[in-house]
Design an enzyme around this catalytic site. Structure first.
Site, short mmCIF file in Angstrom:
data_model
loop_
_atom_site.label_atom_id
_atom_site.label_comp_id
_atom_site.label_asym_id
_atom_site.label_seq_id
_atom_site.Cartn_x
_atom_site.Cartn_y
_atom_site.Cartn_z
N ARG A 255 0.85 -1.19 0.00
CA ARG A 255 0.00 0.00 0.00
C ARG A 255 0.89 1.24 0.00
O ARG A 255 1.89 1.31 0.71
CB ARG A 255 -0.93 0.01 1.21
CG ARG A 255 -2.09 -0.99 1.12
CD ARG A 255 -3.07 -0.57 0.02
NE ARG A 255 -4.23 -1.46 -0.08
CZ ARG A 255 -4.31 -2.48 -0.93
NH1 ARG A 255 -3.27 -2.77 -1.72
NH2 ARG A 255 -5.41 -3.22 -0.99
N GLU B 237 -2.22 7.56 -5.13
CA GLU B 237 -2.45 6.95 -6.43
C GLU B 237 -3.89 7.03 -6.90
O GLU B 237 -4.17 6.84 -8.08
CB GLU B 237 -2.02 5.48 -6.40
CG GLU B 237 -2.90 4.58 -5.58
CD GLU B 237 -2.45 3.12 -5.63
OE1 GLU B 237 -3.29 2.28 -6.02
OE2 GLU B 237 -1.29 2.82 -5.30
N HIS C 242 0.41 -0.10 -10.07
CA HIS C 242 -0.38 -1.04 -9.27
C HIS C 242 -0.82 -2.24 -10.12
O HIS C 242 -2.01 -2.54 -10.23
CB HIS C 242 -1.60 -0.35 -8.66
CG HIS C 242 -2.08 -1.00 -7.40
ND1 HIS C 242 -2.55 -0.28 -6.32
CD2 HIS C 242 -2.18 -2.30 -7.05
CE1 HIS C 242 -2.92 -1.12 -5.36
NE2 HIS C 242 -2.70 -2.35 -5.78
#
Length: 338
Positions: A235, A264, A296
């Protein structure tokens, strides 16, 4: 069940449709991310299916419940974007995908580490321009270096094994629950401060909680080994990005490989190539030659997407049948942070 699927991309629809042949749910697709303002789109649906950057805080959950939604399905492992206590109060069942493919994320973690350490993206870009010079591409052997794994759940354990047995690293680990299978192969559990101080490589594999937010911050980086390499596929907010930039500028950090970023939500999963990105911190991060950032995508394999789809839809089928799904998550089940 009638399911509103938010933040959908073509690959989501492809794999959910394939898996749904077994379950027969009624799936409706929304490209919008779910938050309080878009929650009315789910009126009349039994459940919503969401991803990592959807925001399910108390106002959003309240609006969903008012519209008839009774279940929230996270097609991811993390649940830091959901107010679980509010969900329980509202009678909403929350499910997640606890282990869609640990191998997918672990393999990507190692790929990022190798690509960053050996300057593979820079080398590839040079060759495409017929530049075959090797200046500026010197890396470091992983063998014999100390790697610190923060969080030894399924993903962290795989990374620890690969670095210990495959690359010959000395591996330190930290977690509230020690894995005896790792200690058997020589992985040594230490306190978090010792790990952060003694590691040449730090790889983060822990959930985002109030205790782990900005786990990597200014004081941590100041105490770390010179030229430490940091990898984060967990994360984004585990790292204080501004502090990381300062450490990169001072050459305290030797390299960074990130698949996540703390802000993000305004960037990842969208094509912004024709836009002017307003995030100055992120743009500054990209200017460093020893920083590698991906959007990601560590989870993005055929196997993982299949597992995500099947686990999500089967959990919703369990709810529809009046049973408690094995992948249900509640506030009292939150795993303590490493």
């Amino acid at each position: 069940m009638r399911i509103a699927v938010f933040a959908t991309k073509a690959y989501d629809r492809r794999f959910l449709d394939l898996a749904n042949a077994e379950f027969g749910h009624d799936l409706s697709w929304f490209e919008a991310r779910l938050d309080e303002t878009t929650a009315p789109l789910a009126d009349g649906f039994d459940a919503v299916c969401v991803f990592v950057n959807d925001r399910l805080d108390a106002p959003a959950l309240t609006r969903l419940a008012q519209g008839g939604v009774r279940a929230v399905a996270l097609r991811c492992a993390g649940y830091n974007n959901v107010d679980l206590r509010a969900a329980e109060t509202l009678g909403l069942t929350v499910i997640r995908v606890p282990a869609y493919s640990p191998e997918a994320v672990a393999e990507f973690t190692l790929g990022l580490l190798l690509a960053m350490n050996r300057n593979i993206p820079r080398a590839s870009a040079r060759v495409r321009e017929n530049n075959f010079a090797l200046d500026g591409l010197i890396g470091r052997n992983l063998s014999g270096r100390t790697a610190g794994i923060v969080g030894t759940g399924r993903i962290g354990a795989l990374v620890a094994r690969a670095l210990k047995l495959g690359f010959g690293c000395e591996v330190l680990a930290h977690d509230v629950v020690e894995d005896p299978a790792l200690t058997e192969i020589g992985v040594r559990y230490v306190d978090r401060e010792t790990l952060l101080r003694q590691s040449d490589i730090i790889s983060l594999h822990c959930p985002l909680t109030p205790d782990t937010r900005h786990l990597i911050d200014g004081p941590t980086l100041a105490a770390a080994r010179p030229r430490v390499m940091i990898v984060n596929t967990s994360r984004g907010a585990l790292i204080d990005t501004q502090a990381l930039i300062d450490a990169l500028k001072s050459r305290r950090v030797g390299g960074v490989a990130l698949d996540v970023y703390e802000q993000e939500g305004d960037l990842f999963f969208e094509d912004l190539s024709n836009e002017i990105v307003q995030d100055d911190v992120f743009q500054r991060l990209l200017t460093f030659p020893n920083v590698l950032v991906t959007g990601h995508q560590a989870f993005l394999t055929e196997e993982a997407l299949t597992a995500i789809a099947v686990t999500t839809l089967s959990g919703l089928a369990e709810i529809e049948a009046g049973r408690i799904p094995a992948n249900r998550v509640t506030a009292d089940q939150i795993r303590p942070a490493p």
